[in-house]
Design an enzyme around this catalytic site. Structure first.
Site, PDB file in Angstrom:
ATOM      1  CG  LEU A   1      -4.409   4.556   2.763  1.00  0.00           C
ATOM      2  CD1 LEU A   1      -4.295   5.654   1.939  1.00  0.00           C
ATOM      3  CD2 LEU A   1      -5.374   4.438   3.993  1.00  0.00           C
ATOM      4  CB  CYS A   2      -2.446  -2.297   0.701  1.00  0.00           C
ATOM      5  SG  CYS A   2      -1.552  -1.736  -0.737  1.00  0.00           S
ATOM      6  CG  HIS A   3      -8.461  -3.107   0.132  1.00  0.00           C
ATOM      7  ND1 HIS A   3      -8.137  -1.921  -0.810  1.00  0.00           N
ATOM      8  CD2 HIS A   3      -9.550  -2.858   0.893  1.00  0.00           C
ATOM      9  CE1 HIS A   3      -9.259  -0.961  -0.305  1.00  0.00           C
ATOM     10  NE2 HIS A   3     -10.144  -1.542   0.276  1.00  0.00           N
TER      11      HIS A   3
ATOM     12  CG  MET B   1      -0.094  -1.421  -4.173  1.00  0.00           C
ATOM     13  SD  MET B   1       1.217  -0.399  -4.813  1.00  0.00           S
ATOM     14  CE  MET B   1       2.542  -0.505  -3.640  1.00  0.00           C
ATOM     15  CD  GLU B   2      -1.572  -7.132  -2.798  1.00  0.00           C
ATOM     16  OE1 GLU B   2      -2.032  -6.745  -1.591  1.00  0.00           O
ATOM     17  OE2 GLU B   2      -1.472  -6.463  -3.857  1.00  0.00           O
TER      18      GLU B   2
ATOM     19  CG  ASP C   1      19.815  -9.746   5.132  1.00  0.00           C
ATOM     20  OD1 ASP C   1      20.467  -8.918   6.058  1.00  0.00           O
ATOM     21  OD2 ASP C   1      19.478 -10.759   5.632  1.00  0.00           O
TER      22      ASP C   1
END
EC number: 4.6.1.17
Length: 166
Positions: free
Chosen positions: A83-85, A121-122, A136
């Protein structure tokens, strides 16, 4: 789920009237300058922190690999988070600060756009992904690494205004 609330007067925008998920329509919104900053903390052993700072991790330069990973993740957040654009990210910065007294690396991300929705969110994905990349790069020498405290520090732009974590 009609009327689901997170704060008084604020509704969950990704839910329709019947409680089904939807992608919010932002086509009617103006493009505005927006910025978000986030952080994550990576706990490592003292030996690992020394090896990172000395550049003796076998896989290479840990900070530069994590920086590139964070930048790439910010640009692809819309593919990772439902749902993120997809946004036109105009800038991403990733910074690291090591704290030998606490055996921690603090990751700070800053993301900018000129778009119809924010880049919180980014920024969060950038910080988290940089932390995962540190894991990692170092897991062969330190299996006890902990990634924690992934959180939004600041956001500006858009209808909801500015948020700054105290």
């Amino acid at each position: 789920m009609e009327g689901a609330m997170t704060e008084p007067g604020k509704e969950m925008t990704h839910l329709d009237a019947r409680g089904r998920l939807r992608m919010v329509d932002v086509s009617g919104k103006e493009r505005t300058a927006r910025e978000a900053r986030a952080e994550a903390t990576v706990e490592v052993s003292p030996e690992t922190l020394t090896r990172i700072s000395e550049g003796t991790i076998a896989k290479g330069n840990v900070y530069e690999a994590a920086r590139i990973a964070g930048i790439m993740a910010a640009k692809r957040t819309w593919e990772l988070i439902p749902l993120c654009h997809p946004l036109q990210v105009t800038g991403v910065e990733i910074e690291f600060s090591a704290d030998p007294a606490r055996n921690e690396i603090r990751i700070l991300s800053r993301v900018k756009t000129l778009d119809r929705t924010g880049v919180e969110m980014e920024a969060l994905v950038a910080a988290a992904h940089a932390g995962l990349t540190i894991y990692d790069m170092c897991k062969a020498v330190d299996r006890g690494i902990v990634i924690r405290d992934i959180r939004l520090l600041y956001k500006s732009g858009g209808k909801s205004g500015t948020f700054e974590r105290a």
